[in-house]
Enzyme design. Structure first.
Site, PDB file in Angstrom:
ATOM      1  N   GLU A   1       0.847  -1.203   0.000  1.00 22.64           N
ATOM      2  CA  GLU A   1       0.000   0.000   0.000  1.00 22.64           C
ATOM      3  C   GLU A   1       0.884   1.256   0.000  1.00 22.64           C
ATOM      4  O   GLU A   1       0.498   2.289  -0.529  1.00 22.64           O
ATOM      5  CB  GLU A   1      -0.933   0.002   1.221  1.00 22.64           C
ATOM      6  CG  GLU A   1      -2.164   0.862   1.038  1.00 22.64           C
ATOM      7  CD  GLU A   1      -3.210   0.672   2.130  1.00 22.64           C
ATOM      8  OE1 GLU A   1      -4.297   0.162   1.836  1.00 22.64           O
ATOM      9  OE2 GLU A   1      -2.936   1.037   3.289  1.00 22.64           O
TER      10      GLU A   1
ATOM     11  N   HIS B   1       7.203 -27.362   1.867  1.00 24.72           N
ATOM     12  CA  HIS B   1       6.341 -28.441   1.365  1.00 24.72           C
ATOM     13  C   HIS B   1       5.195 -27.861   0.546  1.00 24.72           C
ATOM     14  O   HIS B   1       4.197 -28.528   0.317  1.00 24.72           O
ATOM     15  CB  HIS B   1       5.831 -29.270   2.537  1.00 24.72           C
ATOM     16  CG  HIS B   1       6.969 -29.830   3.335  1.00 24.72           C
ATOM     17  ND1 HIS B   1       7.548 -31.036   3.050  1.00 24.72           N
ATOM     18  CD2 HIS B   1       7.675 -29.296   4.360  1.00 24.72           C
ATOM     19  CE1 HIS B   1       8.552 -31.245   3.893  1.00 24.72           C
ATOM     20  NE2 HIS B   1       8.653 -30.207   4.685  1.00 24.72           N
TER      21      HIS B   1
ATOM     22  N   LYS C   1     -12.997   1.706  -3.456  1.00 26.38           N
ATOM     23  CA  LYS C   1     -14.091   1.960  -2.509  1.00 26.38           C
ATOM     24  C   LYS C   1     -15.216   2.712  -3.212  1.00 26.38           C
ATOM     25  O   LYS C   1     -16.393   2.433  -3.002  1.00 26.38           O
ATOM     26  CB  LYS C   1     -13.590   2.833  -1.352  1.00 26.38           C
ATOM     27  CG  LYS C   1     -12.759   2.108  -0.322  1.00 26.38           C
ATOM     28  CD  LYS C   1     -12.428   3.079   0.797  1.00 26.38           C
ATOM     29  CE  LYS C   1     -11.372   2.547   1.718  1.00 26.38           C
ATOM     30  NZ  LYS C   1     -10.836   3.542   2.625  1.00 26.38           N
TER      31      LYS C   1
HETATM   32  O1  LIG Z   1      -8.882   2.656   9.750  1.00 22.70           O
HETATM   33  P1  LIG Z   1      -9.786   2.885   8.593  1.00 22.70           P
HETATM   34  O2  LIG Z   1     -10.009   4.334   8.307  1.00 22.70           O
HETATM   35  O3  LIG Z   1     -11.087   2.148   8.771  1.00 22.70           O
HETATM   36  O4  LIG Z   1      -9.083   2.317   7.300  1.00 22.70           O
HETATM   37  C1  LIG Z   1      -8.753   0.976   7.183  1.00 22.70           C
HETATM   38  C2  LIG Z   1      -7.805   0.755   6.049  1.00 22.70           C
HETATM   39  O5  LIG Z   1      -8.364   1.213   4.850  1.00 22.70           O
HETATM   40  C3  LIG Z   1      -7.381   1.865   4.073  1.00 22.70           C
HETATM   41  O6  LIG Z   1      -7.619   3.222   4.141  1.00 22.70           O
HETATM   42  C4  LIG Z   1      -7.417   1.429   2.647  1.00 22.70           C
HETATM   43  O7  LIG Z   1      -8.695   1.416   2.179  1.00 22.70           O
HETATM   44  C5  LIG Z   1      -6.082   1.510   4.729  1.00 22.70           C
HETATM   45  O8  LIG Z   1      -5.070   2.358   4.424  1.00 22.70           O
HETATM   46  C6  LIG Z   1      -6.498   1.478   6.145  1.00 22.70           C
HETATM   47  O9  LIG Z   1      -5.559   0.828   6.939  1.00 22.70           O
END
Ligand SMILES: O=P(O)(O)OC[C@H]1O[C@](O)(CO)[C@@H](O)[C@@H]1O
Length: 528
Positions: free
Chosen positions: A322, A351, A455
């Site tokens: 990331e 294995h 998202k």
């Molecule tokens: O802690 P949050 O804001 O729920 O985000 C969870 C995760 O989602 C992300 O933003 C990626 O979608 C990550 O970087 C982060 O760790």
């Protein structure tokens, strides 16, 4: 290289840190002095940029944020007294809270003490706590931890079934920096339902770690949850294990969080030194750069030879991928950077996929994680003079040698034992190595625009689903997918519509499909 020359190279490049009992061996990476000389100016700049970062420079330009996870274990390094005090206060708050929970001063309404901890979060709000629980939780912790780290209904059921009889003594920790990520929100609502079904007051079981003022923070306050803990703006999810995100669940399980912080602080001090040979994080970053041509051409295979470090590769997967997996560099050039990370544990992997590592496509480098201490107490002999631990150690050496013979490069990280101090140090080591590598390849290691795109697309699908269901209900007669798409003005989304109705039909959600399931165009969709 003959054996004597290799032994000399091993000694020339072996890094050892006395305080941590930590070794790093990069002798099986093929760089030479020429390469190092060429890279030196970039490395010098990376050291400078990193120093500026630690002093509070804005390192995340598009989000206008500082990057300060280093301050968490050495608050004196924070760029203002206010930030320093905030770190100290949060740590004290965690310790006071945990003490009260362990003593039963903070207790659930219908049980004398909390016995279980249900942690709800995803990505950086789950991977660190999961890794640390697996690595360090005692066999009989004061609170046994469970994780909901997805929006998979069956996965949620599995956890809730496991703790069904102890829900009345379960403390629920919702972790989300943004406080708006769908998966933890869904998990939280499902868990709230489970509490309600047993007549339990969820708020009296719930705590949150989240950004101050986030939706989750507001919910926790308005519903009267037990407490909230802050996740600072300048801590990214993937570097949050040593913030309240990781420290709170660790302390609740009885893990020595001060030792974790001390290990990280010691490693930070070691990796701040602007000299390659004396800086293990720089040695890692330079080795990664060398082996992948500064373009991530080789995958990083993490092979910890210790069961308790099983989740280290998953943790590193997010930290590395990331942070470094970026389309553009800091100057706006399209670069498609990144390093793919995967792994499980040795010798188990021997294995499974080590066959390919040794003989197959040479698109990787290995990182062996070696732990010197086999176990607490003595070991029985399996063969004369040989223990299980000797086997494990032998397998590690054997695999490293076999890979090297076939021109597969490797790094070996060695720690004396798995404990809070060394785990803190490992976390700090890789955090710093990723930072240095990010500077070497000139990418912003502190944002994740690609994840945001996914998202957004998911939210659009859910929006489309609502429209599709409304239309089918309104029409009240069977419709072809093409008709649905046309009526919604969404002909480009016909495949998405098909997948939506197929999923709804599979879950008895009031939608039925008629026709040949193997030929989507033949299908009509109606309400059940
Ligand atoms: O802690 P949050 O804001 O729920 O985000 C969870 C995760 O989602 C992300 O933003 C990626 O979608 C990550 O970087 C982060 O760790």
């Amino acid at each position: 290289m003959d054996a004597a020359a290799l032994w000399q190279r091993y000694q020339d490049w072996l890094y050892y840190h006395e305080g941590l009992g930590f070794y790093l061996d990069v002798s099986r990476m093929g760089f030479d002095d020429n390469f190092l000389q060429t890279l030196q100016p970039k490395l010098d700049k990376a050291f400078k940029d990193l120093a500026a970062l630690e002093n509070g420079a804005i390192a995340n330009p598009d989000e206008n944020r500082m990057v300060g996870h280093y301050w968490l274990r050495d608050p004196d390094k924070a760029p203002s007294l206010e930030l320093k005090q905030g770190i100290i206060d949060t740590l004290e708050k965690i310790e006071t809270f945990v003490h009260k929970v362990h003593e039963g001063e903070i207790r659930p309404p219908k049980a004398p003490k909390f016995t279980d901890l249900l942690s709800i979060g995803i990505g950086g709000s789950a991977l660190g706590p999961e890794f640390v629980a697996e690595a360090l939780a005692p066999d009989f912790p004061p609170l046994a931890i469970h994780f909901i780290d997805n929006t998979d209904p069956a996965g949620i059921d599995r956890i809730l079934t496991k703790i069904r009889d102890r829900l009345a003594s379960t403390l629920v920790l919702v972790i989300s920096k943004s406080g708006g990520t769908p998966e933890p929100r869904n998990g939280m609502i499902e868990v709230q339902n489970a509490f309600a079904a047993q007549g339990l007051d969820f708020a009296k079981h719930a705590i949150a770690t989240t950004g101050v003022g986030s939706n989750l923070d507001k919910t926790a306050h308005s519903q009267g949850w037990i407490d909230t803990f802050p996740m600072e703006d300048w801590v990214g999810g993937r570097t949050s294990e040593l913030s309240a995100v990781g420290l709170l669940p660790a302390a609740l399980q009885g893990i020595d969080i001060r030792a974790m912080l001390a290990g990280a602080k010691e490693m930070d001090a070691a990796t701040r030194i602007p000299d390659l040979k004396n800086n293990p994080a720089a040695l890692l970053a330079v080795s990664w750069y060398y082996v992948g041509n500064g373009k991530g051409e080789k995958d990083m295979v993490i092979l910890p030879y210790k069961d308790s470090l099983l989740l280290f590769s998953r943790y590193l997967q997010q930290l590395v991928m990331e942070s470094l997996g970026k389309e553009k560099d800091l100057d706006g050039n399209i670069v498609h950077q990144g390093i793919a990370v995967y792994g499980n544990k040795g010798s188990t992997d021997q294995h499974a996929y080590v066959q390919q590592l040794r003989e197959g496509v040479a698109n990787f480098f290995a990182t062996f994680i070696e732990v010197l201490k086999d176990r607490e107490g003595s070991s029985p002999e399996i063969d004369p003079g040989i223990t299980s631990g000797d086997y494990l150690s032998g397998f590690l050496q054997g695999t490293r040698k076999a890979l090297y013979e076939n021109k597969r490069q490797s790094i070996t990280v060695t720690i004396p034992q798995v404990n809070p101090y060394t785990v803190g140090a490992l976390i700090a080591l890789y955090e710093r190595a990723v930072s240095i590598y990010g500077f070497l390849v000139n990418v912003n290691a502190y944002h994740q625009p690609g994840v945001e795109a996914g998202k957004k697309a998911a939210a659009e699908i859910l929006d489309l689903q609502t429209k599709v269901v409304q239309l089918i209900q309104q029409e009240g007669k069977p419709m072809y997918l093409s008709q649905i798409a046309e009526k919604l003005g969404a002909t480009e989304d016909i495949e998405a519509i098909y997948k939506i109705v197929r999923h709804l039909a599979a879950n008895d959600r009031g939608i039925t499909l008629h026709g040949n399931l193997g030929k989507p165009n033949s299908l009509t969709v109606s309400t059940t």
